[in-house]
Scaffold this motif. Structure first.
Motif, short mmCIF file in Angstrom:
data_model
loop_
_atom_site.label_atom_id
_atom_site.label_comp_id
_atom_site.label_asym_id
_atom_site.label_seq_id
_atom_site.Cartn_x
_atom_site.Cartn_y
_atom_site.Cartn_z
N ILE A 51 0.84 -1.20 0.00
CA ILE A 51 0.00 0.00 0.00
C ILE A 51 0.87 1.25 0.00
CG2 ILE A 51 -1.60 1.35 1.42
CD1 ILE A 51 -2.92 -1.27 2.17
N ASP A 126 2.23 -0.44 14.46
CA ASP A 126 0.97 0.18 14.87
C ASP A 126 0.78 1.55 14.25
OD1 ASP A 126 0.65 -1.99 16.40
OD2 ASP A 126 1.35 -1.05 18.27
N ALA A 129 -1.33 4.11 10.11
CA ALA A 129 -2.13 5.25 9.62
C ALA A 129 -1.26 6.48 9.43
CB ALA A 129 -3.25 5.55 10.58
N LYS A 130 -0.39 6.71 10.40
CA LYS A 130 0.48 7.88 10.30
C LYS A 130 1.44 7.71 9.13
CE LYS A 130 -0.28 8.33 15.08
NZ LYS A 130 -0.15 7.46 16.23
N VAL A 132 0.88 6.27 6.40
CA VAL A 132 0.19 6.50 5.13
C VAL A 132 -0.05 7.99 4.92
CG1 VAL A 132 -1.98 6.16 3.92
CG2 VAL A 132 -0.88 4.23 5.01
N ILE A 133 -0.29 8.70 6.00
CA ILE A 133 -0.62 10.12 5.88
C ILE A 133 0.58 10.94 5.40
CG2 ILE A 133 -1.21 12.19 7.23
CD1 ILE A 133 -3.58 10.48 6.53
N ALA A 136 0.91 11.08 1.80
CA ALA A 136 -0.27 11.73 1.22
C ALA A 136 -0.16 13.26 1.31
CB ALA A 136 -1.53 11.25 1.93
N MET A 137 0.63 13.74 2.27
CA MET A 137 0.83 15.19 2.38
C MET A 137 1.52 15.71 1.12
SD MET A 137 -0.37 15.91 5.35
CE MET A 137 0.19 17.55 5.70
N LEU B 350 -6.40 5.00 15.34
CA LEU B 350 -5.17 5.01 14.55
C LEU B 350 -4.45 6.35 14.68
CD1 LEU B 350 -6.14 3.23 11.22
CD2 LEU B 350 -4.43 2.48 12.85
N TYR B 351 -5.24 7.42 14.79
CA TYR B 351 -4.63 8.74 14.95
C TYR B 351 -4.07 8.84 16.36
CZ TYR B 351 -4.27 13.84 14.98
OH TYR B 351 -3.81 15.13 15.06
N ARG B 574 -9.19 18.23 -3.59
CA ARG B 574 -8.86 16.85 -3.92
C ARG B 574 -10.12 16.01 -4.09
NH1 ARG B 574 -4.77 15.46 -0.42
NH2 ARG B 574 -4.73 17.60 0.35
N LEU B 624 -7.85 2.86 -2.68
CA LEU B 624 -6.69 3.29 -1.90
C LEU B 624 -6.66 4.81 -1.80
CD1 LEU B 624 -4.05 2.65 -0.45
CD2 LEU B 624 -2.90 2.68 -2.65
N VAL B 628 -7.25 6.96 1.67
CA VAL B 628 -6.13 7.73 2.20
C VAL B 628 -6.49 9.22 2.27
CG1 VAL B 628 -3.81 8.54 1.69
CG2 VAL B 628 -4.33 6.12 1.55
N HIS B 629 -7.09 9.73 1.19
CA HIS B 629 -7.33 11.17 1.18
C HIS B 629 -8.51 11.58 2.06
CE1 HIS B 629 -4.18 12.46 -1.49
NE2 HIS B 629 -4.33 11.30 -2.10
N MET B 631 -9.16 10.13 4.81
CA MET B 631 -8.58 10.05 6.14
C MET B 631 -7.73 11.28 6.40
SD MET B 631 -7.03 6.55 7.51
CE MET B 631 -5.31 6.57 7.11
N ARG B 632 -6.97 11.68 5.38
CA ARG B 632 -6.09 12.82 5.55
C ARG B 632 -6.88 14.09 5.86
NH1 ARG B 632 -2.39 16.75 2.76
NH2 ARG B 632 -3.60 18.49 3.49
N TYR B 635 -7.66 13.94 9.51
CA TYR B 635 -6.52 14.07 10.42
C TYR B 635 -5.88 15.45 10.34
CZ TYR B 635 -6.39 8.98 11.10
OH TYR B 635 -6.69 7.69 11.42
N VAL B 636 -5.65 15.92 9.12
CA VAL B 636 -4.85 17.14 8.97
C VAL B 636 -5.73 18.39 9.06
CG1 VAL B 636 -3.24 18.37 7.51
CG2 VAL B 636 -3.20 15.88 7.57
#
Lengths: 158, 667
Positions: A51, A126, A129-130, A132-133, A136-137, B350-351, B574, B624, B628-629, B631-632, B635-636
């Motif tokens: 991934i 663990d 998630a971080k 993957v982020i 993505a940034m 997860l965060y 996005r 995917l 991911v996006h 989620m981003r 989070y962000v």
């Protein structure tokens, strides 16, 4: 002069798909090297490594997307090729540049970030998630370039 | 909804009851054990010993897994096991199976076979090397003993050198005028390397070696034990090699048989010892006096009555004291949400889960996550495929572990929003409805639902995406304002949160009005809101400073922060880009398919391959990206407005198993 216009437009499509594609290939390659290293120690990480490795692949797709829109606009996908002047062709070419350049460069850096993230999950599974982020940034800027190219293409009319 | 209320429980019991207590706590599956500070005690020493025993058994198990796994053909596929299809056993049955087997002995016997196997492989490698060496000097006429052992007066040297140098060597040896014999092996003319054997009298060996060194000959130590002629020895080696291979196959067969016979039991033993270790670790975390033991743990309030009931059979020797968390306690966080929100609990965890007692952001992020996911994936056909796959999955596997089930459910709900967005944006496997004649019957339905066109009118969809962003961000700010109010920091709520809402929304209304998108009355209202917001921001930022210039500087700097809101809002573009991505990739695949369909004879087959394979690829890549996006953005952009996390996940002591399911345990 209509041939020159078409040529410039096609050159734009080639740049968009080609350069963004090169970027993605390099980025995925960098991430893949890192993934192979981690998996040699821990083969169970294949799923999460894959991934993370796939993340820099989107730029190539964005490039393809713009190339496709250009081909469609130039009437090269079925139907009659449009007749445009060289200056109109140059406009199309210019519209392709954002995704070509940003896609190329951002994919490589996203690949480096992915590679680092892969190293991270090898030590801290663990934190997936971080991990993957972070790549993505980087992709944000490829998205912005894609939008710029796309909207510019939509605005150009002939 | 939100964070479950926990109580701190302290269980005091007589030392003799400790195994019963540990068993009950583990079976209840609701106790997050707290590590007590404690001193050395007989209880500790005892438990440490038992932990060491567990560790020893698990070492054997790990060794057996490592050695036998590659020889074992597991009847339960790994995917089935992950999805919960494991043999069901009661804890008693598991204990019985495990106690019947001697892991140490099994590991020792496997180790013996493995050692024999390694020795055999080593010998085979040596034999192959010798065979290779002999093939170089295949026509050496004397028994090899002359070379490997020599006689009282005679000794030999073996080696190779380049063809050019071999002539110089011959010349030098002749010049030595000693009793030497030079044998040069026959060689392929293409080969540049020559193998030679020099036999000489022992007294002159040193001079011979000097000549060898001078001519660049690389010496090879002749393998000892070879005494016959080359032909004789080669036959012997071939015989030994065949014997080695046969023996190796036998040993591998033994390993395979052992694996087939014992692996199921080893898997059970692995689960059993894992369960026991869980209990021992609990006891090790407990403090003790000479006779009594105290175990502390966190337990959800609603699980307390059941736990008390489960503790009843232990008898009066165990006493449970329950208290609310004290000020300096740091309870873990257990999220409790309804069925629609629960799948996204994992995203929050997860965060970083919220600190106990703080706000749980999951119910807030959940609807946005699913909407964004739908907009990014945005294809009704893809949604149908995902939905069908999940439906089959849930139908076939009834016992999927709850954590996995929750995670997979993200995609079930995501498929619904994807379907809706795909329907209104007219995307069904890309543009397949318009492109293929056999999809023509669906055109009516498509056109009836279709009112958002990312391809033809991207600016509207971009506007919608950014609007979603504004709503999301302002919602985040509102939550932040609410929590500030709850804490009593009214100045922060108004000056740092509500002020920004006024400012950003005001600017948008002002801009919209000025550009003519919105009525002009809104324009004035927007200007007013933005002005009030800006004043509030200015006031709040300057509050901490006494110097008037510092006040102004701080205020201006805070206003400069509005650029980050601009960046945040633009980030939601996005949603358009990814949705567009799915649609265009789908169209490209359809186009390629349509082109292939025109090829005579194989056209139809190619069409099927391209369309099925292409859309499968499209689904994988776009899921995917969408995941991911979306989620981003949570989070962000969203979390940064009101949420910082920092809690610890509630991890109860459970009967956690990998290979079997405890039939009478919890999930």
């Amino acid at each position: 002069m209509d041939v020159l216009g078409l040529m410039l437009g096609l050159l734009g499509a080639a740049f968009a798909a080609g350069m963004a594609g090169i970027g993605s290939a390099v980025g995925i390659g960098i991430a893949g090297e890192s993934a192979a290293g981690v998996m040699s120690e821990d083969p169970d990480k294949f799923g999460s490594c894959l991934i993370l490795q796939a993340l820099p692949g989107t730029q190539g797709i964005y490039g393809l997307l713009i190339a496709f829109i250009v081909l469609n606009k130039l009437g090269l996908l079925g139907g009659q090729p449009v007749s445009i002047s060289w200056s109109q062709g140059l406009l199309v070419f210019a519209a392709c540049l954002p995704i070509a350049i940003v896609g190329w460069y951002s994919a490589i850096w996203q690949g480096k970030t992915s590679a680092a993230s892969i190293q991270m999950i090898s030590k801290k599974p663990d934190a997936f998630a971080k991990a993957v982020i972070l790549p993505a940034m980087v992709e944000t800027y490829a998205v912005l370039a894609l939008l710029t190219s796309f909207i510019t293409l939509m605005v150009i009319s002939f | 909804m939100g964070v479950a209320e926990l109580k701190k429980a302290e269980l005091y019991y007589h030392k003799s009851l400790r195994d019963d207590v540990a068993r009950v706590l583990q079976r209840s599956g609701v106790c997050h054990i707290i590590e007590d500070s404690h001193e050395e005690s007989a209880h500790q020493a005892d438990v440490d010993e038992r932990l060491a025993a567990c560790e020893e058994q698990e070492t054997h198990i790990r060794y057996l897994f490592r050695t036998l796994a590659s020889r074992y053909n597991d009847p339960v596929p790994a995917l089935d096991r992950m999805l919960g299809e494991k043999p069901a056993l009661s804890l008693e049955e598991l204990a019985e199976t495990t106690q019947k087997m001697d892991l140490k002995e099994l590991a020792a016997s496997v180790k013996k076979t493995e050692t024999a196997l390694n020795e055999l492989r080593l010998e085979a490698a040596q034999l192959k090397a010798n065979a290779g060496l002999l093939s170089k000097i295949a026509d050496f006429p004397h028994p090899l003993a002359a070379l490997t052992e020599g006689t009282r007066t005679l000794t030999g040297v073996l080696g190779s050198l380049s063809a050019a140098q071999s002539q110089a060597l011959t010349k030098d040896l002749r010049a030595l005028r000693a009793d030497t014999e030079l044998f040069t092996a026959a060689r392929d003319p293409k080969q540049k390397e020559v193998w030679v054997v020099i036999l000489c009298v022992r007294t002159r060996e040193r001079e011979v070696l000097e000549i060898c060194a001078k001519n660049g000959m690389s010496l090879v130590e002749p393998p000892s034990g070879l005494t016959g002629t080359v032909a004789e020895e080669s036959v012997k080696i071939a015989g030994r090699l065949a014997a080695c291979e046969k023996k190796e196959a036998e040993l591998l067969d033994v390993l395979t048989k052992t694996a087939d016979e014992w692996m199921p039991s080893v898997q059970k033993a692995s689960d059993y010892w894992g369960i026991l270790r869980g209990r021992c670790e609990t006891l090790a975390a407990s403090g003790a006096t000479e006779k009594a033991v105290k175990t502390s743990f966190w337990v959800p309030v609603d699980a307390l009555p059941i736990l008390q009931k489960q503790l009843e059979p232990v008898g009066p020797g165990a006493a449970l004291y329950v208290s609310v968390p004290a000020k300096n306690d740091v309870p873990p966080t257990l999220l409790r949400n309804n069925a629609f929100v629960r799948p996204t609990d994992a995203l929050t965890n997860l965060y970083s889960p919220p600190v106990y007692g703080e706000l749980d952001p999951t119910p807030f992020l959940s609807p946005f996550f699913f909407i964004f996911f739908g907009m990014c994936l945005g294809d009704a056909g893809y949604a149908l495929v995902i939905g069908t796959i999940l439906w089959i999955l849930f139908k076939k596997y009834r016992k999927i572990p709850s954590s996995l089930r929750n995670f997979v459910s993200i995609f079930s709900i995501g498929a619904v929003t994807t379907f809706i967005y795909g329907a209104i944006s007219g995307s069904f496997f890309g543009d397949s409805i318009d492109k293929f004649f056999f999809m023509a019957p669906l055109r009516g339905i498509k056109n009836a639902l279709f009112f958002l066109d990312p391809m033809g009118d991207p600016m509207s969809v971009l506007g919608l995406s950014l609007l979603m962003g504004v709503v999301h961000l302002m919602f985040g700010l509102s939550i932040a304002a609410y929590s500030e109010f709850r804490k009593g920091s009214y100045a922060d709520a108004v000056g740092d949160k509500i002020s920004w809402i006024l400012f950003v929304v005001g600017l948008i209304l002002f801009g919209g009005g000025a550009a003519g998108f919105l009525p002009s009355s809104v324009y004035v209202m927007g200007l007013g809101m933005a002005a009030v917001g800006a004043c509030l921001i200015f006031w709040h930022a300057g509050r901490g400073h006494k110097n008037i210039f510092m006040k102004i500087g701080a205020g201006l700097y805070a206003l400069y922060g509005s650029t980050s809101y601009l960046g945040d809002i633009l980030s939601y573009s996005r949603l358009l880009a990814l949705g567009l991505g799915s649609a265009v990739i789908g169209s490209v695949i359809n186009l390629l398919g349509a082109m292939a369909a025109q090829i005579p004879v194989v056209g139809f087959l190619l069409f099927i391959i391209i369309v099925v394979g292409g859309h499968a690829f499209g689904i994988a890549v776009n899921i995917l990206g969408a995941f991911v996006h979306s989620m981003r953005l949570q989070y962000v952009e969203f979390f940064s407005k009101f949420y910082s996390g920092g809690g610890a996940v509630f991890t109860p002591l459970t009967l956690s198993t990998r290979y079997v399911r405890i039939a009478d345990g919890q999930d």
